[in-house]
Each structure stands twice: as C-alpha cells, then as structure tokens.
Scaffold this active site. Structure first.
Site, PDB file in Angstrom:
ATOM      1  N   ASP A 134       0.850  -1.188   0.000  1.00  0.00           N
ATOM      2  CA  ASP A 134       0.000   0.000   0.000  1.00  0.00           C
ATOM      3  C   ASP A 134       0.888   1.241   0.000  1.00  0.00           C
ATOM      4  O   ASP A 134       1.740   1.398   0.884  1.00  0.00           O
ATOM      5  CB  ASP A 134      -0.917   0.004   1.222  1.00  0.00           C
ATOM      6  CG  ASP A 134      -2.012   1.055   1.128  1.00  0.00           C
ATOM      7  OD1 ASP A 134      -2.368   1.442   0.001  1.00  0.00           O
ATOM      8  OD2 ASP A 134      -2.528   1.477   2.179  1.00  0.00           O
ATOM      9  N   HIS A 141      -3.989  14.080   0.110  1.00  0.00           N
ATOM     10  CA  HIS A 141      -4.332  13.250   1.259  1.00  0.00           C
ATOM     11  C   HIS A 141      -3.262  13.347   2.341  1.00  0.00           C
ATOM     12  O   HIS A 141      -3.579  13.534   3.532  1.00  0.00           O
ATOM     13  CB  HIS A 141      -4.502  11.792   0.816  1.00  0.00           C
ATOM     14  CG  HIS A 141      -4.697  10.838   1.954  1.00  0.00           C
ATOM     15  ND1 HIS A 141      -5.816  10.846   2.754  1.00  0.00           N
ATOM     16  CD2 HIS A 141      -3.900   9.843   2.435  1.00  0.00           C
ATOM     17  CE1 HIS A 141      -5.709   9.899   3.681  1.00  0.00           C
ATOM     18  NE2 HIS A 141      -4.563   9.279   3.508  1.00  0.00           N
ATOM     19  N   ARG A 150      -0.488  16.683  12.824  1.00  0.00           N
ATOM     20  CA  ARG A 150       0.821  17.254  13.151  1.00  0.00           C
ATOM     21  C   ARG A 150       0.760  18.765  12.979  1.00  0.00           C
ATOM     22  O   ARG A 150      -0.259  19.397  13.241  1.00  0.00           O
ATOM     23  CB  ARG A 150       1.906  16.628  12.256  1.00  0.00           C
ATOM     24  CG  ARG A 150       2.197  15.171  12.552  1.00  0.00           C
ATOM     25  CD  ARG A 150       3.458  14.712  11.810  1.00  0.00           C
ATOM     26  NE  ARG A 150       3.351  14.896  10.373  1.00  0.00           N
ATOM     27  CZ  ARG A 150       2.808  14.009   9.536  1.00  0.00           C
ATOM     28  NH1 ARG A 150       2.328  12.880  10.013  1.00  0.00           N
ATOM     29  NH2 ARG A 150       2.726  14.245   8.253  1.00  0.00           N
ATOM     30  N   GLU A 209      -9.076   4.032  -3.353  1.00  0.00           N
ATOM     31  CA  GLU A 209      -7.795   3.756  -3.989  1.00  0.00           C
ATOM     32  C   GLU A 209      -7.979   2.994  -5.297  1.00  0.00           C
ATOM     33  O   GLU A 209      -9.030   2.412  -5.555  1.00  0.00           O
ATOM     34  CB  GLU A 209      -6.878   2.946  -3.051  1.00  0.00           C
ATOM     35  CG  GLU A 209      -6.714   3.566  -1.665  1.00  0.00           C
ATOM     36  CD  GLU A 209      -5.647   2.884  -0.828  1.00  0.00           C
ATOM     37  OE1 GLU A 209      -4.747   2.226  -1.411  1.00  0.00           O
ATOM     38  OE2 GLU A 209      -5.694   3.000   0.410  1.00  0.00           O
ATOM     39  N   GLN A 248      -5.709   2.259  14.596  1.00  0.00           N
ATOM     40  CA  GLN A 248      -4.483   2.612  13.883  1.00  0.00           C
ATOM     41  C   GLN A 248      -3.703   3.713  14.608  1.00  0.00           C
ATOM     42  O   GLN A 248      -2.472   3.651  14.725  1.00  0.00           O
ATOM     43  CB  GLN A 248      -4.814   3.069  12.461  1.00  0.00           C
ATOM     44  CG  GLN A 248      -3.599   3.398  11.613  1.00  0.00           C
ATOM     45  CD  GLN A 248      -3.970   3.867  10.216  1.00  0.00           C
ATOM     46  OE1 GLN A 248      -5.136   3.842   9.827  1.00  0.00           O
ATOM     47  NE2 GLN A 248      -2.982   4.294   9.458  1.00  0.00           N
ATOM     48  N   TYR A 252       0.228   2.559  15.574  1.00  0.00           N
ATOM     49  CA  TYR A 252       1.122   2.683  14.414  1.00  0.00           C
ATOM     50  C   TYR A 252       2.537   3.134  14.738  1.00  0.00           C
ATOM     51  O   TYR A 252       3.452   2.934  13.935  1.00  0.00           O
ATOM     52  CB  TYR A 252       0.502   3.594  13.352  1.00  0.00           C
ATOM     53  CG  TYR A 252       0.722   5.075  13.550  1.00  0.00           C
ATOM     54  CD1 TYR A 252       1.714   5.740  12.831  1.00  0.00           C
ATOM     55  CD2 TYR A 252      -0.058   5.800  14.447  1.00  0.00           C
ATOM     56  CE1 TYR A 252       1.918   7.097  13.000  1.00  0.00           C
ATOM     57  CE2 TYR A 252       0.136   7.145  14.615  1.00  0.00           C
ATOM     58  CZ  TYR A 252       1.127   7.803  13.898  1.00  0.00           C
ATOM     59  OH  TYR A 252       1.321   9.144  14.064  1.00  0.00           O
TER      60      TYR A 252
END
EC number: 3.7.1.2
Length: 423
Positions: A134, A141, A150, A209, A248, A252
């Site tokens: 992926d 995005h 962030r 996608e 996630q 992560y």
C-alpha cells in the site's frame, strides 16, 4: 496500445448506455455460476464472454502459446504469466469477434454457451495475491492527514516528496466486491484517556484507492526501471482499503499500520488493462523538488480516471459523498514499482500495489471519511437527513471508477461492501 482502440467500434452485443464494459474496455475477471465452475471471462455490457468456450471452439487457434485448460483455472495468474504479447492477442481477438461487422462468433453454434449473464455470475478474486503493498501517493491526502495530526505548516514529512512512501499489507484479507466485512475490534486510546481500552472500532473508515497488478516476476537482486515498469503491470482494480482509525492511531508508532488495516480490503473483480486506459493517459503533477535519477520518467504514466464514493445506509438510498480523480496522484505507477524494486526486492505475478487514498484539491474530492468529515468535526450529510462522521453498522460503501473521452467510456464497475456489527 491496440490501434483498434483509436477507431470507432460498434458491437453486436447489446451494451446499455453508459455501461463501463464497452467494446473499448473488455476487462478480465474470474467468475462462476450455479451450473459452471470457476473460469476466466471478459466483460462486455451485461454479459461475460466465457474464454474457455472460445478456446475449445478454436477461436484462439492462432495463439499457439495457450494451454488447453488455461481459462478453466480459478485465477488469472497463469494466464497473465504468459506475457503481454499473449494476453493482448486474446483481448484483441475477443474485441474483433464482438465487432458488429464480424459474424464468426455471432453466428456460431456455441454462442449460447460462450455468453453468460453477469446477473447469473458470482465474481471471484481475479488473481491469487501473494503480496500486497500500500502506497501513500496522494499529496492532497498526505497534506490533509499531516495537517490534522501534526503541524499544518509542515504537514508533509521530509521524505514525502523524495520517494513513494509505502508499507506491506495483508494479502489474505483482500476480498472481492459484494463480500460484507465485520467491524474489527482492537485497542484504542484517545488523548483524554488515561489507559487504552478494547472494543469494536468507533471510527471505521474507507479509503478510495486504485491498485495495479503485476504480471511478470523478477528475481531477488533485480530491479525495474521507470522506462520498463509498465511491461510488468497487467492492469488496475478499484481498491477500498478499510481502516479503523482509532485502532491505527494507537498502534502505528513505531512500525506503522497493523490491526487498523489488515482486517479487510475490498477490490472490484474486473481487471482493466493498461491498454484499455491508454486513451486517457496524461502527465501527472509537476514534481518539485526534482526526483532522484532512478525515479525520473520520460513517458506519461498518469491516467484521467473519475472516481466516486457512495454511502448507503441499510434499506435506504445511497448518497454520493466523494468525487475524485486518479490524475491527482503525485507518484505514478512507474515510480512506485521502480522504488519498490530498487533495493532488489523480487515481485511475482498477481502481486497487488494500492495507490493510497486518492484525494483531490477540493473538500468534496477527499477520499476518506477522516478527511470528508475532518476528523469528525464536519459531519457528512446523507440523503434523508442522516449524517456520518465515520461508517456505521449496516452501511454499504460503494466505489465507482470510469474514464470518458471522445465518446469512449472505459470503467471498472464498482466495489461495494456492507459493514456488519462486531462479533
């Protein structure tokens, strides 16, 4: 590209208006019905051409490289592995047989056996997927996510414009369109929580996608350059990379996605070949700063493919929530494959490489609920007055993709899946 794609063509098969599966397309897939076993087919309108019947009846007799049972296998891997010169000949031969002015198949006694209604067919995974990668190749995005989580002034990480960022996903949980998914469970920890909790995800999301499939292997230590990359790429499918955002977010760091991603990815069952999409090829976005030499491209590797996402609550009408386009991708397929193999990583026939979420420059073109609802602060309105921050149980997510130019339409059909409650 086949010269046949350049000239106007009509077919003796009745193709509904605005069908994705025109004579210019002819995608490959694997299907079965109640009366026949799994086998390879080509879609045209509302029909499927049974390639095994055409082969048995001698319509491919001039293509000597085809084994007798090549179309009676439950995946396209062995067929694709014969190479593009062979697969291209098969597609072009079927295209020729379907032309209005050609009577070979139209009048042949096998025609009734060679054409199957798509309504009667169950579509299977088109390939056996050994490995799945992926990528994270949409600048819009990546910028949106970086802004949310962030520093908005430094949304992209320092490496992002220098290489196609990617990770290896789980191939075993890739499923064909129409198979429901079960809401996953896992650990999550919100900023206001003292310790993590366990349970069903509260932030189930889709990711819009496209994925390409490789049709030619390499050995360990070999690499593929951008000039030859498309020789290794057979075609595309639509790809919904389901995501559990809360799971996630907690898991992560430092190694990346795990349980938040590996529970399911849904794909459209028909592989649209690169040849069928050649008519909408174009240059991608300007890359600045200049990429390293191994990532430079002489040819155009971007494609103008319209993409749509719909959310359909149980027993209610669907609402289109996203309109995007594959042409926005910053990193192209040649660069993705070149980077993937530059270290000597070997690839295989049937491997799948997803683009990463495809978001455009406008708010209605964002390719995930995370962005569309902006982390839950701007709920998406659905028909009938409902709203969504993320995907709820009973919802069906439907993705569509198609290219249209000069009266020619080539599409993917759709990939859809309904969300079932957690076990």
């Amino acid at each position: 590209m086949s010269n046949q794609n350049h000239k106007p063509m009509t077919t003796w098969v009745q193709v509904p208006k605005n069908s994705d599966f025109t004579i210019y397309n002819l995608p490959f897939g694997v299907f079965e019905t109640k009366r026949i076993s799994a086998r390879a087919g080509i879609a045209i309108g509302d029909k499927i051409v049974d390639l095994s019947v055409l082969h048995d009846e001698g319509f491919f007799s001039d293509i000597t490289q085809l084994p007798n049972d090549i179309f009676l296998r439950n995946s396209l891997n062995d067929f694709i592995a014969l190479g593009k010169p062979v697969t291209r000949k098969v597609r072009e031969r079927v295209q020729e047989l379907l032309l209005e002015e050609k009577e070979d198949l139209r009048e042949h006694q096998c025609r009734g056996k060679a054409m199957v209604s798509r309504k009667e067919a169950t579509m299977l995974l088109p390939v056996k997927i050994g490995d799945y990668t992926d990528f994270y190749s949409s600048m819009e995005h990546a910028t949106n996510v970086g802004t949310m989580f962030r520093d908005p002034n430094n949304a992209l990480l320092p490496n992002w414009k220098h290489l196609p960022v990617g990770y290896h996903g789980r191939a075993s949980s890739i499923i064909p369109s129409g198979i429901p998914i079960t809401r996953p469970k896992g650990q999550f920890k919100d900023p206001d929580m003292e310790s993590p909790a366990f349970g069903p995800t509260r932030r189930l999301d889709f990711e819009l996608e496209l994925a390409f499939i490789t049709g030619k292997p390499t050995k360990m230590g070999e690499n593929i350059n951008t000039e030859e990359a498309e020789d290794y790429i057979f075609g595309f499918v639509l790809f919904n990379d389901w995501s559990a955002r809360d799971i996630q977010a907690w898991e992560y760091v430092p190694l990346g996605p795990f349980l938040g991603k590996n529970f399911a990815s849904s794909i459209s069952p028909w592989i649209v070949t690169l040849e069928a999409l050649d008519f909408v090829r174009l240059a991608g976005p300007k890359q600045d700063p200049e990429v390293l030499p191994y990532l430079k491209c002489e040819k155009e590797h971007a494609f103008d493919i319209n993409l749509e996402v719909y959310i359909q609550p149980e027993e209610k009408e669907a609402t289109k929530v996203c309109t995007s386009n594959y042409k926005h991708m910053y990193w192209n397929i040649a660069q993705q494959l070149a980077h993937h193999t530059v270290n000597g990583c070997n690839i295989n026939v049937g491997d799948m490489y997803a683009s990463g979420t495809i978001s455009g420059p406008t708010e209605d073109s964002y390719g995930s609920m995370l962005e569309l609802a902006w982390k839950g602060t701007k709920p998406v309105q659905l028909a009938g007055g409902e709203e969504r921050k993320f995907i709820e149980d009973g919802d069906t997510v439907i993705m569509k993709g198609y290219s249209e130019k000069d009266g020619i339409r080539v599409g993917f059909g759709e990939v859809s899946a309904k969300v079932l409650p957690a076990n």
